[in-house]
Design an enzyme around this catalytic site. Structure first.
Site, PDB file in Angstrom:
ATOM      1  N   LYS A 210       0.886  -1.208  -0.021  1.00 31.29           N
ATOM      2  CA  LYS A 210       0.082  -0.065   0.196  1.00 31.29           C
ATOM      3  C   LYS A 210       1.132   1.554  -0.044  1.00 31.29           C
ATOM      4  CE  LYS A 210      -3.486   2.393   2.840  1.00 31.29           C
ATOM      5  NZ  LYS A 210      -4.436   2.085   3.885  1.00 31.29           N
ATOM      6  N   GLU A 216      10.448  -4.658   4.749  1.00 31.91           N
ATOM      7  CA  GLU A 216      10.416  -6.201   4.396  1.00 31.91           C
ATOM      8  C   GLU A 216      10.085  -6.262   2.906  1.00 31.91           C
ATOM      9  OE1 GLU A 216       8.870  -5.045   6.818  1.00 31.91           O
ATOM     10  OE2 GLU A 216       8.946  -6.225   8.463  1.00 31.91           O
ATOM     11  N   GLY A 272      -4.926  -2.157   4.842  1.00 34.72           N
ATOM     12  CA  GLY A 272      -4.297  -3.197   4.601  1.00 34.72           C
ATOM     13  C   GLY A 272      -4.745  -4.717   4.724  1.00 34.72           C
ATOM     14  N   ARG A 273      -5.543  -4.649   5.899  1.00 31.62           N
ATOM     15  CA  ARG A 273      -5.861  -5.843   6.215  1.00 31.62           C
ATOM     16  C   ARG A 273      -7.412  -6.178   5.606  1.00 31.62           C
ATOM     17  NH1 ARG A 273      -4.799  -2.614  10.460  1.00 31.62           N
ATOM     18  NH2 ARG A 273      -6.603  -1.717  11.696  1.00 31.62           N
ATOM     19  N   GLU A 358      -4.955  -6.793  14.769  1.00 28.32           N
ATOM     20  CA  GLU A 358      -4.530  -5.481  14.401  1.00 28.32           C
ATOM     21  C   GLU A 358      -5.662  -4.340  14.414  1.00 28.32           C
ATOM     22  OE1 GLU A 358      -0.905  -4.712  11.537  1.00 28.32           O
ATOM     23  OE2 GLU A 358      -2.594  -4.167  10.075  1.00 28.32           O
ATOM     24  N   HIS A 389      -5.630 -33.349  17.339  1.00 27.63           N
ATOM     25  CA  HIS A 389      -4.471 -34.164  17.956  1.00 27.63           C
ATOM     26  C   HIS A 389      -3.630 -33.533  18.375  1.00 27.63           C
ATOM     27  CE1 HIS A 389      -6.234 -37.976  16.079  1.00 27.63           C
ATOM     28  NE2 HIS A 389      -6.578 -36.988  15.357  1.00 27.63           N
ATOM     29  N   LYS A 509       9.281  -0.748  14.659  1.00 27.33           N
ATOM     30  CA  LYS A 509       9.826  -0.246  13.083  1.00 27.33           C
ATOM     31  C   LYS A 509      11.003   0.846  13.357  1.00 27.33           C
ATOM     32  CE  LYS A 509       5.564  -0.937  10.573  1.00 27.33           C
ATOM     33  NZ  LYS A 509       4.574  -0.486   9.345  1.00 27.33           N
TER      34      LYS A 509
HETATM   35  O1  F6P Z   1       2.965  -3.049   9.880  1.00 24.68           O
HETATM   36  C1  F6P Z   1       1.738  -3.405   9.826  1.00 24.68           C
HETATM   37  C2  F6P Z   1       1.176  -3.076   8.237  1.00 24.68           C
HETATM   38  O2  F6P Z   1       1.220  -1.713   8.273  1.00 24.68           O
HETATM   39  C3  F6P Z   1      -0.087  -3.483   8.064  1.00 24.68           C
HETATM   40  O3  F6P Z   1      -1.244  -2.784   8.331  1.00 24.68           O
HETATM   41  C4  F6P Z   1      -0.102  -3.524   6.505  1.00 24.68           C
HETATM   42  O4  F6P Z   1      -1.025  -4.446   5.989  1.00 24.68           O
HETATM   43  C5  F6P Z   1       1.337  -4.031   6.381  1.00 24.68           C
HETATM   44  O5  F6P Z   1       1.983  -3.273   7.268  1.00 24.68           O
HETATM   45  C6  F6P Z   1       1.879  -3.911   5.040  1.00 24.68           C
HETATM   46  O6  F6P Z   1       1.895  -2.523   4.710  1.00 24.68           O
HETATM   47  P1  F6P Z   1       2.127  -2.217   2.869  1.00 24.68           P
HETATM   48  O7  F6P Z   1       0.994  -2.885   2.264  1.00 24.68           O
HETATM   49  O8  F6P Z   1       2.001  -0.632   3.008  1.00 24.68           O
HETATM   50  O9  F6P Z   1       3.366  -2.789   2.593  1.00 24.68           O
END
Ligand code: F6P
Length: 544
Positions: A210, A216, A272-273, A358, A389, A509
């Site tokens: 987003k 990452e 995002g979620r 979240e 199990h 972060k």
């Molecule tokens: O760190 C949490 C978050 O901001 C989530 O809410 C989001 O889904 C994820 O990181 C990834 O964010 P982006 O789509 O901006 O890379």
């Protein structure tokens, strides 16, 4: 924002529920069922192919009435309307919350800041469909002229969990000629293992973010770029053929070197979620095709419409949300177990963890006041029968109350000998065993020696929902996800939370950004953390 409502614990329904809880907390599901022969048919609701049996919950008719009253006193109706109208109900970020617009039919109108967003949504869907058709048909070629056979989604959180879950859930409908992988972790192992056996000339990366700034994702995207270019002769023109982006941030996408013509847009009013049905679902569409993707959206939309318009007493997300409040705040339950009896839904609990935790893992109200009650429970789970199990022992006989959501399908997508009857028998048996248990008399009557009896008694009275559907289809998955999205919304409204921000992920972060150079620096630096963190950094630097 909706009209001010009273603080939760001052609402009449809350007080009435507190008193009511004292009366019903010892009532056993055995008695509730014995007193009402119709209970198992009465306490049910159905929509969009999803049948909810909530009769095995520790509720009486009065409990349900009081919970519904609590919803009214919490202005739930107004808050639902405000969301659907595009009001900026995400107050801390000043944003509208409009994942429902992502599945609104063409021709609908939902206005944000004077602009009807529905045509934009459909323009992106059309662009995705055209792209998906070219990839699936082999028309889109890689840099060397080979067709694309591998698709790797790079993203994390909402830009990963939804796509992975949907891919796994809908694998039955996917194009088996294409290989799909998902890279999320900044641990280089994730990327290395994902590409190990793939030909870069046949591999397309979807960089899904987003913000297009997430550490990452950008790190993995850079490694993907290096991996591709190294194999494709270093010609940067190859990027256009092997990279597309899904983002709200065109500037950053262009900076990375991806042609914005190959960018699929979404908007800041999609959390995002809550984004798996936006362009973030591009990998899903590539896997299952545009038509199935539209069916997925239809399923979402049916649940949206139900949530918006059905009376609360037969409104599935409202009922499920209120039951979660009942157990969290009155029984003190700390968790909810989500137990899908379908292997295709193996990533569904992981997906729900972000959606639920979240969203409602918050300690202050919309007005910034510390809450005086518990908020979002911990969601967890594994597919059945595997979990049986492993951890079911604790659910059956442990000291904690773990409300369970069972999810099952009457038909299998892979009918194989007697497997499905066995699977279904198990899910039904688990819900029955949890609710009714086995008394000491029953255990004794089986000839169990007295000393062993306590160990073999099942108290029962352990609540569960049963969500039953016919088959796992794209539409059904859409309805199921929307059910949980809206259930989370209901909980957040009752608890007076902003369910759409996530400030709690920020601090870690920021601290990581400070530690990275401390780990990488050639010289020993003076460290200004606590003694534990300082010591651990030194150990890592020594690679010890
Ligand atoms: O760190 C949490 C978050 O901001 C989530 O809410 C989001 O889904 C994820 O990181 C990834 O964010 P982006 O789509 O901006 O890379």
């Amino acid at each position: 924002m909706a009209a001010r409502v009273r603080a939760l614990t001052r609402r009449p329904a809350w007080k009435a529920l507190q008193a009511h809880y004292k009366q019903v907390r010892t009532r056993h599901l055995r008695d509730l069922f014995a007193d009402d022969a119709q209970r198992g048919e009465r306490l049910t609701a159905e929509v969009a192919g999803l049948y909810l049996d909530y009769s095995k919950n520790r509720v009486t008719d009065e409990t349900v009435e009081l919970l519904l009253q609590l919803a009214e006193e919490s202005s739930l109706r107004e808050r639902i309307d405000a969301m659907f109208r595009g009001e900026k109900i995400n107050v801390t970020e000043g944003r509208a919350v409009l994942h429902v617009a992502l599945r609104a039919p063409r021709g609908a109108s939902i206005v944000v800041d004077g602009d009807n967003v529905v045509p934009h949504v459909h323009a992106v869907l059309d662009k995705m469909a055209a792209f998906a058709t070219r990839i699936r048909g082999g028309e889109w070629k890689g840099h060397t002229g080979k067709r694309i056979r591998n698709v790797i989604n790079i993203g994390i959180g909402g830009s990963d969990l939804g796509p992975v879950m949907a891919y796994e859930a809908l694998r039955h409908y996917s194009d088996r000629a294409l290989t799909f992988r998902f890279v999320s972790n900044v641990d280089g192992t994730d990327f290395a293992e994902a590409v190990r056996d793939l030909d870069p000339a046949e591999t397309l990366f979807i960089v899904s973010s987003k913000t297009f700034t997430t550490l990452e994702t950008m790190t993995n995207a850079q490694s993907a770029r290096d991996w591709s270019l190294q194999a494709l002769g270093g010609d940067t023109a190859a990027v256009a053929k092997h990279f597309v982006a899904v983002s709200t941030n065109g500037t950053k996408v262009a900076e990375f070197g991806i042609d914005t013509a190959n960018m699929f847009e979404f908007w800041d009013w999609v959390g995002g979620r809550y984004s798996m049905d936006s362009a973030i679902g591009l990998s899903t569409m590539l896997a299952i095709g545009p038509e199935n993707f539209r069916a997925l959206l239809d399923g979402f939309q049916q649940m949206d419409e139900h949530f918006r318009s059905a009376p609360f007493k037969r409104n599935l997300p409202v009922l499920m949300g209120l039951l979660t409040v009942w157990y969290s705040n009155f029984f003190g339950a700390q968790t909810v177990a989500v137990l899908p009896y379908d292997q295709y839904l193996k990533r569904f609990p992981a997906y729900l963890q972000q959606l639920t935790m979240e969203s409602n893992g918050k300690r202050v109200t919309l007005e910034g006041k510390a809450v005086t009650y518990d908020t979002g429970p911990i969601y967890w789970g594994e597919p059945g029968t595997n979990g049986q199990h492993s951890f079911y022992q604790l659910i059956h006989q442990g000291t904690r109350l773990v409300p369970c959501d069972f999810i099952a399908f009457s038909q299998s997508l892979n009918p194989l000998a007697r497997h499905h009857a066995m699977l279904l028998a198990n899910v039904l048996a688990q819900a029955e065993a949890l609710a009714f248990g086995k008394t000491a008399d029953q255990v004794r009557a089986e000839g169990t020696p007295d000393w062993l009896v306590p160990h073999r008694v099942f108290d029962g009275n352990r609540p569960s929902n049963m969500i039953l559907a016919e088959r796992l289809t794209p539409a059904l998955l859409g309805a199921l996800v929307a059910l949980y999205e809206h259930s989370v919304f209901v909980q957040g409204v009752i608890w007076q939370l902003d369910s759409f921000d996530q400030w709690g992920v920020e601090l870690g972060k920021v601290l990581a950004q400070r530690i990275i150079p401390e780990l990488e620096s050639r010289e020993e630096r003076e460290l200004g953390h606590d003694s534990s963190t300082n010591n651990l950094i030194r150990r890592c630097r020594r690679r010890g």
